[in-house]
Design a protein around this motif. Structure first.
Motif, PDB file in Angstrom:
ATOM      1  N   ASP A   1       0.823  -1.205   0.000  1.00 48.78           N
ATOM      2  CA  ASP A   1       0.000   0.000   0.000  1.00 48.78           C
ATOM      3  C   ASP A   1       0.862   1.261   0.000  1.00 48.78           C
ATOM      4  OD1 ASP A   1      -2.237  -1.557  -0.043  1.00 48.78           O
ATOM      5  OD2 ASP A   1      -2.534  -1.499   2.142  1.00 48.78           O
ATOM      6  N   ALA A   2       1.888   1.226   0.820  1.00 47.87           N
ATOM      7  CA  ALA A   2       2.794   2.391   0.855  1.00 47.87           C
ATOM      8  C   ALA A   2       3.471   2.597  -0.499  1.00 47.87           C
ATOM      9  CB  ALA A   2       3.818   2.208   1.959  1.00 47.87           C
ATOM     10  N   PHE A   3       3.820   1.479  -1.154  1.00 46.79           N
ATOM     11  CA  PHE A   3       4.489   1.584  -2.461  1.00 46.79           C
ATOM     12  C   PHE A   3       3.542   2.168  -3.505  1.00 46.79           C
ATOM     13  CE2 PHE A   3       6.035  -0.020  -6.551  1.00 46.79           C
ATOM     14  CZ  PHE A   3       7.356   0.373  -6.478  1.00 46.79           C
ATOM     15  N   ARG A   4       2.225   1.760  -3.452  1.00 51.75           N
ATOM     16  CA  ARG A   4       1.262   2.315  -4.413  1.00 51.75           C
ATOM     17  C   ARG A   4       1.116   3.827  -4.194  1.00 51.75           C
ATOM     18  NH1 ARG A   4      -1.431  -2.650  -3.160  1.00 51.75           N
ATOM     19  NH2 ARG A   4      -1.532  -4.016  -5.011  1.00 51.75           N
ATOM     20  N   ALA A   5       1.068   4.230  -2.947  1.00 48.44           N
ATOM     21  CA  ALA A   5       0.960   5.661  -2.659  1.00 48.44           C
ATOM     22  C   ALA A   5       2.190   6.417  -3.164  1.00 48.44           C
ATOM     23  CB  ALA A   5       0.772   5.865  -1.162  1.00 48.44           C
ATOM     24  N   TYR A   6       3.349   5.801  -3.001  1.00 42.35           N
ATOM     25  CA  TYR A   6       4.622   6.385  -3.501  1.00 42.35           C
ATOM     26  C   TYR A   6       4.567   6.555  -5.022  1.00 42.35           C
ATOM     27  CZ  TYR A   6       9.476   5.979  -5.178  1.00 42.35           C
ATOM     28  OH  TYR A   6      10.663   6.126  -5.853  1.00 42.35           O
ATOM     29  N   CYS A   7       4.075   5.522  -5.710  1.00 37.64           N
ATOM     30  CA  CYS A   7       3.982   5.586  -7.177  1.00 37.64           C
ATOM     31  C   CYS A   7       2.952   6.620  -7.611  1.00 37.64           C
ATOM     32  CB  CYS A   7       3.610   4.222  -7.743  1.00 37.64           C
ATOM     33  SG  CYS A   7       4.918   2.986  -7.538  1.00 37.64           S
ATOM     34  N   ALA A   8       1.853   6.750  -6.848  1.00 39.03           N
ATOM     35  CA  ALA A   8       0.837   7.731  -7.197  1.00 39.03           C
ATOM     36  C   ALA A   8       1.395   9.144  -7.119  1.00 39.03           C
ATOM     37  CB  ALA A   8      -0.373   7.567  -6.272  1.00 39.03           C
ATOM     38  N   GLU A   9       2.229   9.397  -6.144  1.00 39.06           N
ATOM     39  CA  GLU A   9       2.854  10.713  -6.040  1.00 39.06           C
ATOM     40  C   GLU A   9       3.709  11.001  -7.282  1.00 39.06           C
ATOM     41  OE1 GLU A   9       2.958  13.260  -3.428  1.00 39.06           O
ATOM     42  OE2 GLU A   9       1.021  12.230  -3.192  1.00 39.06           O
ATOM     43  N   LEU A  10       4.482  10.009  -7.674  1.00 36.56           N
ATOM     44  CA  LEU A  10       5.383  10.214  -8.828  1.00 36.56           C
ATOM     45  C   LEU A  10       4.600  10.405 -10.116  1.00 36.56           C
ATOM     46  CD1 LEU A  10       8.188   7.581  -8.050  1.00 36.56           C
ATOM     47  CD2 LEU A  10       8.278  10.061  -7.719  1.00 36.56           C
ATOM     48  N   THR A  11       3.572   9.580 -10.331  1.00 35.17           N
ATOM     49  CA  THR A  11       2.801   9.687 -11.579  1.00 35.17           C
ATOM     50  C   THR A  11       2.001  10.969 -11.649  1.00 35.17           C
ATOM     51  OG1 THR A  11       1.024   8.379 -10.573  1.00 35.17           O
ATOM     52  CG2 THR A  11       2.668   7.185 -11.891  1.00 35.17           C
ATOM     53  N   SER A  12       1.804  11.591 -10.498  1.00 32.50           N
ATOM     54  CA  SER A  12       1.098  12.873 -10.494  1.00 32.50           C
ATOM     55  C   SER A  12       2.064  14.030 -10.694  1.00 32.50           C
ATOM     56  CB  SER A  12       0.319  13.052  -9.188  1.00 32.50           C
ATOM     57  OG  SER A  12       1.224  13.087  -8.084  1.00 32.50           O
ATOM     58  N   GLY A  13       3.367  13.709 -10.836  1.00 24.86           N
ATOM     59  CA  GLY A  13       4.357  14.748 -11.116  1.00 24.86           C
ATOM     60  C   GLY A  13       5.015  15.333  -9.907  1.00 24.86           C
ATOM     61  N   ARG A  14       4.914  14.666  -8.752  1.00 24.19           N
ATOM     62  CA  ARG A  14       5.533  15.179  -7.534  1.00 24.19           C
ATOM     63  C   ARG A  14       6.669  14.264  -7.091  1.00 24.19           C
ATOM     64  NH1 ARG A  14       0.046  15.962  -6.715  1.00 24.19           N
ATOM     65  NH2 ARG A  14      -0.135  13.989  -5.555  1.00 24.19           N
ATOM     66  N   ARG A  15       7.689  14.871  -6.478  1.00 22.83           N
ATOM     67  CA  ARG A  15       8.797  14.088  -5.922  1.00 22.83           C
ATOM     68  C   ARG A  15       8.279  13.185  -4.808  1.00 22.83           C
ATOM     69  NH1 ARG A  15      14.161  16.159  -6.061  1.00 22.83           N
ATOM     70  NH2 ARG A  15      14.402  17.833  -7.599  1.00 22.83           N
ATOM     71  N   ALA A  16       8.946  12.061  -4.664  1.00 23.79           N
ATOM     72  CA  ALA A  16       8.550  11.147  -3.589  1.00 23.79           C
ATOM     73  C   ALA A  16       9.704  10.231  -3.260  1.00 23.79           C
ATOM     74  CB  ALA A  16       7.315  10.343  -3.994  1.00 23.79           C
ATOM     75  N   GLU A  17       9.689   9.673  -2.041  1.00 24.51           N
ATOM     76  CA  GLU A  17      10.662   8.677  -1.646  1.00 24.51           C
ATOM     77  C   GLU A  17       9.994   7.720  -0.670  1.00 24.51           C
ATOM     78  OE1 GLU A  17      13.482   9.901   1.739  1.00 24.51           O
ATOM     79  OE2 GLU A  17      13.380  11.691   0.416  1.00 24.51           O
ATOM     80  N   LEU A  18      10.553   6.508  -0.619  1.00 22.30           N
ATOM     81  CA  LEU A  18       9.945   5.480   0.221  1.00 22.30           C
ATOM     82  C   LEU A  18      10.997   4.452   0.582  1.00 22.30           C
ATOM     83  CD1 LEU A  18       7.354   4.186   1.460  1.00 22.30           C
ATOM     84  CD2 LEU A  18       7.125   2.914  -0.696  1.00 22.30           C
ATOM     85  N   GLU A  19      10.928   3.994   1.847  1.00 26.46           N
ATOM     86  CA  GLU A  19      11.779   2.892   2.289  1.00 26.46           C
ATOM     87  C   GLU A  19      10.850   1.694   2.520  1.00 26.46           C
ATOM     88  OE1 GLU A  19      14.632   2.209   6.067  1.00 26.46           O
ATOM     89  OE2 GLU A  19      15.009   4.073   4.922  1.00 26.46           O
ATOM     90  N   TYR A  20      11.151   0.598   1.843  1.00 20.68           N
ATOM     91  CA  TYR A  20      10.261  -0.562   1.861  1.00 20.68           C
ATOM     92  C   TYR A  20      11.077  -1.839   1.763  1.00 20.68           C
ATOM     93  CZ  TYR A  20      11.174   0.025  -3.119  1.00 20.68           C
ATOM     94  OH  TYR A  20      11.800   0.178  -4.323  1.00 20.68           O
ATOM     95  N   ARG A  21      10.362  -2.932   1.998  1.00 22.82           N
ATOM     96  CA  ARG A  21      10.997  -4.249   1.894  1.00 22.82           C
ATOM     97  C   ARG A  21      10.669  -4.867   0.541  1.00 22.82           C
ATOM     98  NH1 ARG A  21       8.373  -6.298   7.364  1.00 22.82           N
ATOM     99  NH2 ARG A  21       6.877  -4.752   6.563  1.00 22.82           N
ATOM    100  N   LEU A  22      11.694  -5.511  -0.034  1.00 21.64           N
ATOM    101  CA  LEU A  22      11.550  -6.132  -1.344  1.00 21.64           C
ATOM    102  C   LEU A  22      12.103  -7.542  -1.294  1.00 21.64           C
ATOM    103  CD1 LEU A  22      12.098  -4.548  -4.802  1.00 21.64           C
ATOM    104  CD2 LEU A  22      13.422  -6.577  -4.259  1.00 21.64           C
ATOM    105  N   ILE A  23      11.290  -8.455  -1.784  1.00 14.66           N
ATOM    106  CA  ILE A  23      11.726  -9.858  -1.842  1.00 14.66           C
ATOM    107  C   ILE A  23      12.427 -10.058  -3.172  1.00 14.66           C
ATOM    108  CG2 ILE A  23      10.988 -12.255  -1.768  1.00 14.66           C
ATOM    109  CD1 ILE A  23       8.479 -11.287  -0.276  1.00 14.66           C
ATOM    110  N   GLY A  24      13.768 -10.231  -3.148  1.00 10.44           N
ATOM    111  CA  GLY A  24      14.573 -10.284  -4.355  1.00 10.44           C
ATOM    112  C   GLY A  24      14.406 -11.560  -5.147  1.00 10.44           C
TER     113      GLY A  24
END
Length: 1004
Positions: A681-704
């Motif tokens: 959910d946090a990652f989707r919100a992060y992507c929504a910020e970027l696609t709307s043209g605003r800077r964003a950053e997020l620290e999250y866990r990723l299963i490699g």
């Protein structure tokens, strides 16, 4: 038996003629000149043989001896004719030994000889009429017959000069005088002052049909002339005799000394039957007892006229034939006079024949095949052929004034008239090969250019090669290529070539390499888009470059545009040593070469731009791949999806492997499949910020891809390119940060437990230092990252950007300090393992030296290295490199400008194993870094490798440092089982010495 030469009567008759003492005998001179022309010989002579000498009384020809010349009889061939009374012919004097005693024969001046006797009226042989050639030749019957006819004219003069008892004998007296006249083979008549015939010889009887009795007393015109022409004949005879008689003044003693010139004319005669024929008349006046007498010699020249007509017909036919040829023909006689030039040569070489062959080269500007070397005098083909040389297919260039230059292929031969080897002249045939040469020049130039362009690796190499190929093909001196710059603001010379051995420093030394549009010759051709030809730099006042070329001896130039369609890509310039008139045909031929070069340059420019773009991309990849971060760019579509534009895939840290993306993949969807469920959910919100043209950053866990869960910190910055929305981002693996945070908590707990243990105080201090380092590292990273993102903000004021630079610089310093503290803590605690392997120490040290050379050069420090080649150690290359970097950076930092830093590496000479080329078992490798720096007080060397210690000299000099570098260096070296020491350098400065165990198992 009486010797014919010493016969008294013969010698008396010879002396009685007075010819031995006569200064000049005009009639005999005419006979010898006529002999030279008729028989085409170098020399004709009338020689008289006295009892003990030979006297030449008349001579003519190109090699004739001086008249009145005397020679002993031993050197005379004429004496043999007098002795035998018969003609003598010799085709080659070299074939008979008896002639070798004659000096003229042995010297080569007399190779062929023909002579006929000259007789007195009484029949004695007084001398000869002879001809000489300096080359062997066969004498034919016609030539010998003509020689006898010419000798008869000389005998008439001898008869006229033969006296009786020392006084002139009256010619009208019959008897002995008539007998003498009858011996003359030519028709002869004597006239009195009234023109009446007083003597008429047998030859005249045979020619005209009138007997002596019928002819005596009549006017000569009545006997020899057609009725219609008698008045004219009498007038001519009277005029001839009157002209020859001359003034009557002077005493009788002057009669013998007075010159007896003769008058020669040609008239139409008729014999008794009315047959008309042309005749040659020779008149001579002489005094008589009753007044002046006139001696007339008549010769039927009908055959001569027919021969002359035939010769004229043949001459016309020959000229017409030669004029019809498509080759040029030039011929000269034995004296070098040009006597024949056909139509083709007359059209391009005004002035016609009659010039001397030695003048041709200068007058008509003849040059060798290279078009530069002038041919003058005997170097021209026609004089060479006249000298006996055979010329086959030799090329020359002719540049007659006012006529277009032409190139000829020349064939030349000497002319041997009768096969005897005598040289009658020379002939050359000139085939116009101008068009063929131009075509061959173009073909050669095109072939050479094609080869150059096929093998060229760059535009500069192609430009130089094209200039050389075309210049050599043209036979010119200098060529250059100018290329229009990409911004089309200037034109730059990128290639040039000059003929080897030609010094053009006066031209090239100050020759600019860049011109603006319309400036100088290259700029003007670029502006006009058309060729420019300078015929002579001496008259080209509009171009300063022409004057510089003129000082270097360069006289003519042409410049050609190199196009691609209507666009001028460059300019080819060619210069030569000689003035050259504009040649439109040559320009048209070279236009094809320019078109070929233009296509290549356009293609090469596109290729070079592609290569440069690819190189820039590779360089960017190399820079990015040095980072452990994942750099990415995605394009946001209107539907909210993100298509990958660029993702660096060299590192696998973030994704746990290589993430393969196609241009059609949705970058967001791909990432969501790997995001930890709790963070989606946090990652989707992060992507929504970027696609709307605003800077964003997020620290999250990723299963490699490798199944490992990592903490990822992503930052994204949107930007627009026209209608496109792009997002540039960085994703960093911060798992280590989280691990360090956990470790920090653990260390704090341990530290709290050991606070009361004094022996573990240092360990606790180290833990506290490590804890502080870890604590600082994350904030520093955050500070630097935020600073980086702030720097990219387009609306940020310049003043703030300066603040950000300061923040970044100080953060970098803190980061290095923290890294050094962490390294030192790990090394001293033994928690960092040494990944030892066989290391080629020589290469490692050399690489370190090379990478620090730029820093040294910035301070004008002389950085040198003296390294043995076969040095190998068993060590961790990364840590060993860290040691070298610390020592080299310290040496450069603490050495003033203009100093010296020296690096040496070798087997320790103090060990047995160090005496060979390599290091054996138990050997030691020594690396020394010595500088001429500020030095260290002697009492401070023991503390030099302690943490945070800085020498007093460094503090006094105001040189900043942490005091950790040498402590880390010692920890690394000791972890490898080696030692590091410091000592004063002889002459000032400090020397650091590292000793490491050698690796004897490494190959030499």
């Amino acid at each position: 038996m009486v010797d014919p030469i010493r016969d008294t009567r013969r010698v008396r008759a010879l002396h009685a003629t007075g010819l031995l003492e006569a200064e000049q005998v005009p009639l005999l001179d005419r006979v010898t000149r006529l002999t030279v022309r008729c028989l085409r010989v170098p020399v004709a002579m009338v020689s008289l043989i006295d009892a003990d000498r030979q006297v030449i009384v008349s001579a003519a020809g190109s090699a004739a001896p001086a008249p009145r010349r005397q020679m002993p009889l031993s050197q005379s061939l004429c004496r043999h004719i007098v002795a035998t009374g018969a003609p003598l012919t010799i085709a080659d004097t070299r074939d008979e030994v008896r002639w070798q005693e004659v000096e003229a024969v042995s010297c080569g001046d007399l190779a062929a000889y023909a002579g006929t006797p000259l007789r007195a009226p009484a029949g004695q042989v007084l001398g000869t009429l002879c001809v000489i050639d300096d080359s062997p030749r066969q004498w034919d019957t016609e030539q010998l017959s003509m020689l006898e006819d010419l000798a008869a004219l000389a005998e008439a003069e001898i008869a006229a000069r033969s006296p009786r008892h020392g006084r002139p004998e009256p010619l009208e007296r019959p008897g002995r005088a008539q007998v003498a006249l009858d011996h003359v083979p030519q028709a002869l008549a004597c006239l009195d002052s009234s023109g009446a015939v007083t003597a008429w010889n047998a030859a005249a009887v045979r020619l005209f049909g009138w007997s002596e009795a019928e002819a005596t007393g009549r006017l000569l015109g009545d006997l020899i002339s057609p009725e219609r022409a008698r008045d004219e004949c009498e007038r001519l005879l009277h005029q001839a005799c009157a002209d020859e008689t001359g003034s009557d003044s002077g005493g009788a003693g002057d009669d013998e000394a007075r010159a007896r010139d003769r008058c020669r004319l040609e008239l139409s005669c008729a014999d008794r039957s009315g047959r008309e024929f042309p005749a040659e008349l020779i008149a001579q006046a002489r005094p008589g007892p009753d007044g002046p007498l006139c001696l007339v010699v008549l010769h039927d020249v009908s055959n001569h006229h027919e021969v002359r007509r035939q010769l004229d017909d043949e001459r016309v036919f020959l000229r017409t034939l030669l004029d019809s040829l498509d080759v040029g023909v030039d011929a000269c006689d034995r004296d070098g006079r040009v006597i024949l030039t056909n139509r083709l040569l007359r059209e391009i070489r005004p002035g016609g024949p009659h010039r001397h062959v030695m003048e041709i080269g200068e007058v008509f500007q003849i040059f060798a095949a290279d078009g530069r070397t002038p041919l003058r005098g005997a170097q021209v083909p026609l004089p060479r052929a006249l000298a006996g040389e055979r010329i086959d297919g030799e090329e020359i260039v002719a540049r007659p004034p006012g006529v277009e230059p032409r190139r000829f292929s020349v064939t030349g031969r000497p002319i041997d008239g009768d096969g005897s080897g005598s040289n009658l002249g020379a002939v050359v045939i000139l085939r116009d090969v101008t068009a063929a040469h131009r075509a061959e020049t173009l073909r050669s130039a095109q072939h050479a250019v094609a080869q150059v362009l096929a093998g060229a690796a760059s535009s500069q190499e192609a430009a130089t090669g094209v200039a050389a190929a075309v210049t050599e093909a043209l036979g010119w001196t200098y060529g250059e290529y100018w290329q229009v710059d990409e911004d089309e603001a200037s034109i730059t010379r990128i290639g040039c070539w000059s003929r080897p051995g030609r010094d053009l420093s006066a031209f090239t030394a100050g020759h600019p390499t860049v011109f603006a549009r319309g400036e100088e010759l290259p700029g003007l051709v670029w502006e006009r888009g058309e060729p420019i030809w300078i015929a002579d730099n001496a008259t080209a006042r509009d171009f300063p470059i022409s004057q510089a070329a003129l000082r270097a001896g360069l006289r003519s130039a042409m410049a050609l545009p190199v196009r691609s369609g209507d666009q001028v890509l460059g300019v080819l310039v060619f210069v030569t040593d000689h003035p050259q008139e504009p040649d439109d045909d040559l320009v048209d031929l070279l236009d094809g070469v320019c078109a070929h070069v233009g296509r290549y340059m356009e293609r090469r420019r596109a290729e070079e731009l592609t290569v440069a773009l690819a190189a820039s991309r590779r360089q960017l990849d190399q820079i990015v791949n040095q980072l452990t971060d994942k750099i990415w760019t995605a394009e946001v579509a209107p539907d909210g999806t993100a298509r990958p534009v660029y993702v660096n895939t060299a590192h696998t840290t973030v994704f746990g492997g290589h993430l393969h993306l196609s241009p059609d993949d949705d970058f967001i969807a791909v990432m969501l499949r790997m995001i930890h469920p709790d963070d989606q959910d946090a990652f989707r919100a992060y992507c929504a910020e970027l696609t709307s043209g605003r800077r964003a950053e997020l620290e999250y866990r990723l299963i490699g891809l490798d199944g490992v869960t990592r903490w990822i910190w992503s930052r994204g910055v949107p930007r627009r390119e026209g209608e496109r929305l792009l997002v540039d981002g960085i994703s960093t693996d911060v798992t280590e940060h989280h691990r360090l945070a956990e470790e920090r908590e653990h260390l704090l707990a341990q530290r709290q437990q050991q606070v009361d243990r004094l022996r573990e105080l240092d360990a606790m201090k180290d833990g506290l230092m490590a804890m502080a380092s870890h604590e600082l590292r994350s904030p520093i990273s955050v500070i630097r990252s935020y600073a980086e993102m702030l720097r990219e903000a387009p609306e940020l004021p310049e003043e703030y950007r300066t603040f950000i630079e300061v923040i970044d610089r100080k953060s970098d310093h803190l980061q290095n300090l923290v890294d050094d503290l962490l390294d030192l803590a790990r090394l001293e605690s033994g928690r960092v393992s040494v990944d030892a392997r066989t290391v080629w120490l020589t290469r490692l040290v050399r690489q370190a030296v090379d990478e620090h050379r730029a820093t040294a050069q910035a301070k004008r420090i002389d950085l040198t290295a003296d390294l043995s080649h076969h040095l190998h150690v068993h060590a961790d290359p990364v840590r060993l490199r860290q040691v070298m970097d610390n020592l080299l950076s310290n040496a450069i930092k603490y050495t003033p400008d203009g100093g010296t830093v020296t690096v040496t590496a070798a087997c320790d000479p103090g060990t047995e194993s160090g005496r060979g080329n390599g290091c054996d078992q138990g050997g030691t490798v020594t690396v020394t870094v010595a500088d001429t720096g500020i030095g260290i007080p002697a009492d401070q060397y023991e503390q030099l490798f302690s943490r945070f210690f800085r020498a007093s000299t460094a503090r006094q000099a105001g040189i900043k440092g942490t005091g950790l570098g040498l402590a880390i260096t010692r920890a690394i070296v000791e972890a490898h089982g080696g030692t590091v020491t410091a000592a004063p350098r002889e002459g000032g400065g400090t020397a650091f010495t590292v000793r490491l165990p050698a690796d004897p198992s490494a190959p030499d």
